[in-house]
Each structure stands twice: as C-alpha cells, then as structure tokens.
Design an enzyme around this catalytic site. Structure first.
Site, short mmCIF file in Angstrom:
data_model
loop_
_atom_site.label_atom_id
_atom_site.label_comp_id
_atom_site.label_asym_id
_atom_site.label_seq_id
_atom_site.Cartn_x
_atom_site.Cartn_y
_atom_site.Cartn_z
N HIS A 13 -9.83 -7.50 -5.09
CA HIS A 13 -10.01 -7.62 -3.94
C HIS A 13 -10.57 -8.07 -3.20
CE1 HIS A 13 -8.11 -4.15 -1.24
NE2 HIS A 13 -8.37 -5.36 -0.65
N TYR B 225 0.86 -1.24 0.14
CA TYR B 225 0.20 -0.11 -0.62
C TYR B 225 0.82 1.02 0.01
CZ TYR B 225 -3.93 -2.29 0.97
OH TYR B 225 -5.72 -3.02 0.85
N ASP C 280 -6.37 -0.90 -6.64
CA ASP C 280 -8.14 -1.12 -6.47
C ASP C 280 -8.50 -0.35 -4.94
OD1 ASP C 280 -7.41 -3.38 -4.53
OD2 ASP C 280 -8.19 -4.71 -5.98
O1 173 Z 1 -9.45 -6.02 2.18
C1 173 Z 1 -8.58 -4.97 3.36
O2 173 Z 1 -9.64 -5.37 4.62
C2 173 Z 1 -7.76 -4.48 2.60
O3 173 Z 1 -7.14 -4.48 2.19
C3 173 Z 1 -7.25 -3.58 3.86
C4 173 Z 1 -6.86 -2.46 3.92
C5 173 Z 1 -6.68 -1.71 5.06
C6 173 Z 1 -6.88 -1.89 6.97
C7 173 Z 1 -6.75 -3.76 6.83
C8 173 Z 1 -6.80 -3.84 6.03
#
Ligand code: 173
Length: 453
Positions: free
Chosen positions: A311, A192, A220
């Site tokens: 996702h 991320y 995404d």
């Molecule tokens: O899919 C998710 O839950 C995920 O990618 C996520 C993103 C940020 C914080 C926790 C989970």
C-alpha cells in the site's frame, strides 16, 4: 452549489454524487445560495499567494526528464495538506523508502548481439491490451492535487494505451470516471469492502454493468496506518485540547483518511471470496498480499491474481517491498503448484517505489505481469494536470525503449529470469550507491515543535 465552483476542502473528499447517493431524498434541501454564506478567511492567505507564485514558476514540461522531477516540483507547488497526504507513509516511513531501495538490490545481466532494431513492450493484463507492462494504480482523493482529480488519469490512460485502476475513494464519482473513458478503454476497480455488504454488492454489480474488467480487492487495510506527516500537518495551528480529551481525541489523532475509512470492514476474510464469486463474474484480484502463503491461498481459491504490495508503505511499517515478495511467491508457487510466471491464469502484479522503467523491467524479469505506479502520476497531475501524466507516461515509454535495447530484449518475452541477479533481494542491509534524486525528494520527517508565540 454551483457545479463549476471548486470547493477546496469539500470536493476532494466528496464525489459530486455524494449527496444524491447518500442523503435520503427528504433531507436534500436544494442548492445553497453562496451569497448567503458567511465567508471565512482562507487559512494562510499569504501562504496560498506564495504557493501560486511558485506554481507560476514551474519548469516547462520539456525540462522534466524523469519521474523524480515531478515529485520535486509537486512538493514545491502543491498545497501543504495535499502534499502531506500524498507523500506520507506509515510510522517511521521505513517501508516507503525500502520500496524504492529494494530495486537497488537487483542488477542486470544483459545479453548482447541480439537484433533490437524494433522493440515491443506491449502486453496484456487480465487479457486486456496495455502499451507497457504498467498500470495506473488506485490512489484516493485526486482533487487534493488538481481540480479535475482522477479524470486526469482517465484521459491520459486513454491517450497512452494503459489501464487505470479506479479507486473506491476517488474524488470524482465512479460514473464520471467511466463516462469519461473512451469507447473500448479498459478500466479496473479497486475495492474497499464495506461493513454493510449490501452497499459493496450494489457497487460491485454496478461496476460490472459499467464494464469494469477487473476487481482489485484491497486486503492490506483492515485499519488505516498512521501517516504522521499527514497527521502532524493537520495539528499545526490548532490549540492543544485541554478540555474534553476523550471526546475530541478520536478524530483529531486519526486524521482525515482514517475518518473517511471507518466504513472498511476489518472482518473481511477468505470465506468472503465465495460471496464475491456469487455476485460478480469480474476477475478477482487481491491487492496487498505480502507473503507466498497468502498468494498460494489466493490461487487455491481460484482468484485471477494478486498484487504484491504494501500500500505504498502507508500501512504496516517494516512490511517488505512488493518486488522482494515477488521473488518468494514465484519460487514457492512453482515448487508447490508447478506454476511458471508470467502466467495468464494467475497473474502477479507488484506496486510500490517504482520510478524508472528499469524497475519495471526487473519486475517483469522476475515474473510480474505488470507493475502499478501511483504517486508519480499524482505528482504529475498536481503540477501539470493531464499534460503532466501524458509526459510521465512518455518518459516511461522512452526509458523502456532504451532499456529493452540495452538489456538485449526485443519483446517482453525475451526479458527472462536469468537477465537479473536478485540474489541479494532478501538482504535488507547491503551497501549500494544511493539514489541521489530519490533522496533529494524524500522529505525528512520532523518531531514535535513548540507552538508559535
Ligand atoms: O492510502 C490511503 O490513503 C488510502 O487508501 C485511503 C483509505 C481511506 C481513506 C482515504 C485514503
């Protein structure tokens, strides 16, 4: 805080090095003497007792026959919050169901009288060996399901010769997951991208130094989707806000995932690919591409591949399934750039909805290098720890071996495009037999309830 002590609320969200890494040294005041901490009642003590009782009645692993079984068992033995978080998906959960259902629109055209005494379904992903054309995809917050979190996956991946994609938001620290890999074990990293690019740069450089073999940049999730099953869970037992709606509405209605995802940069764009190439030599793959135009753009930017994914149905509801997108990407990249798939230089991965080796065989026939599997492994370790993941991988291996023989393909190269009929893949309404096992597990969403008296 004692390292051995498992803090159910804190640990899943904070990797063990969270304090040292993120808090200035002068704010780090040392260990807490837990005897001085006021004990607050664990929410729903009776509920927890009942859960542990159910946990003690799990069937033995020899009774688990398929990946659906893990989901069914996990649902009954996991804590409610953890189950809600793992199983939830966006809005009306149409896409999560479509992810699995899309595989029902692809049928086999097996070949016979081929020598399938020996079958070999090993392959390479970005040039690295894998015993099967699958990988363990990134899923956040592993310690919600099991105190060892993602380490269960690291260990099982090593034992079974498959590749683990480490998530940015793992409950275990990144270094812990790399330190626990066996010598030579290949790991990828899901990224991320932080609004504060220097943080991402440091992380990416560190990952490369630690030997990560592929960087999967999630594209995404500029904002996290609404996962209402998860959100509703958190609301229960709470008083409605009469007082300061503005102040409290932000966090409450966004849920925990959104709260811890606020660092993700919604400004990430194609121009940033140059920057990534400057800071790392790792192959760059975009995770979450959903149409041929963006796959083509990724190819033209010189990236190493794309994951066709929505996702796990957790982002945009009514996004199409990865397997459907695969069909158009393969067609268009052939038409526009003369590419054929599977392709060593630009690899196509798919994830979402996979429960059987037949699903994977379909993706391979359609041109995928490999398929990512996420939730089934979470459910496997939530119910059985590492043994569960080993068993899940063994089940997939057994299914593979059988299906390779039944389709008439001694190796993955022998699984060709003409072995599947995907002519209905873009038809979103076709009558096919229900997948009863999947439907039994699928937990129906609920509407708002009155509070208890
Ligand atoms: O899919 C998710 O839950 C995920 O990618 C996520 C993103 C940020 C914080 C926790 C989970």
């Amino acid at each position: 805080m004692s390292g051995a002590q498992y803090m159910a609320e804190y640990d899943p969200i904070h990797p063990p090095d969270a304090i040292e890494k993120n808090l200035p040294a002068d704010k780090q005041l040392g260990a807490v003497d837990l005897s001085t901490v006021e004990k607050i009642g664990v929410v729903g003590k009776d509920e927890e007792k009942a859960r542990l009782e159910r946990f003690s009645r799990r069937p033995s692993l020899s009774e688990v026959l398929n990946l659906h079984d893990f989901e069914a068992i996990a649902r009954q033995v996991m804590g409610e919050k953890a189950w809600a978080y793992y199983s939830s998906a966006a809005d009306d959960e149409i896409t999560i169901r479509e992810n699995h259902a899309a595989y029902h629109r692809i049928w086999f055209r097996p070949r016979v009288l081929r020598n399938v005494t020996e079958v070999d379904f090993s392959t390479t992903l970005l040039g690295h060996k894998s015993s099967m054309p699958i990988y363990i995809t990134a899923t956040a917050l592993g310690k919600l399901g099991h105190p060892d979190g993602e380490l269960n996956l690291t260990r099982a991946a090593a034992k079974n010769g498959v590749i683990q994609m480490i998530p940015t938001l793992a409950s275990c620290s990144f270094d812990e997951l790399v330190d626990n890999a066996k010598p030579g074990q290949v790991q990828f990293l899901q990224l991320y991208v932080n609004k504060e690019r220097s943080i991402t740069e440091k992380f990416v450089r560190h990952a490369e130094e630690r030997g990560i073999k592929g960087l999967f940049i999630t594209v995404d999730a500029p904002q996290l989707g609404r996962r209402e099953k998860d959100m509703r869970q958190k609301f229960e037992a709470e008083e409605p806000d009469e007082m300061d709606k503005n102040k409290s509405s932000v966090d409450r209605t966004q849920g925990a995932a959104r709260a811890i995802s606020s660092f993700i940069d919604p400004g990430l764009c194609w121009d940033d690919m140059k920057w990534f190439k400057n800071i790392t030599k790792m192959p760059l793959i975009l995770k979450g591409v959903q149409c041929w135009e963006d796959a083509l753009e990724a190819y033209d930017h010189g990236l190493a591949g794309v994951v066709l994914s929505n996702h796990g149905g957790r982002q945009l509801d009514f996004a199409r399934s990865g397997i459907e997108i695969l069909v158009e990407v393969v067609d268009k990249l052939k038409e526009r750039r003369g590419l054929s798939f599977p392709n060593e230089k630009f690899q196509l991965f798919v994830d979402g909805g996979v429960r059987r080796a037949t699903d994977v065989v379909k993706a391979v026939a359609l041109g995928a290098t490999a398929v990512g599997i996420g939730r089934p492994f979470l459910y496997a370790f939530s119910a059985y720890g590492e043994d569960g993941v080993n068993k899940a991988l063994q089940i997939l291996r057994d299914e593979f071996e059988m299906n390779m023989r039944l389709i008439g393909a001694p190796t993955l190269k022998d699984i060709t495009r003409d072995m599947v009929d995907a002519s209905s893949i873009h038809q979103h309404i076709v009558a096919v037999p229900d997948d009863r096992l999947y439907n039994v597990n699928y937990e129906e969403m609920v509407t708002a309830r009155l509070r208890e008296q």
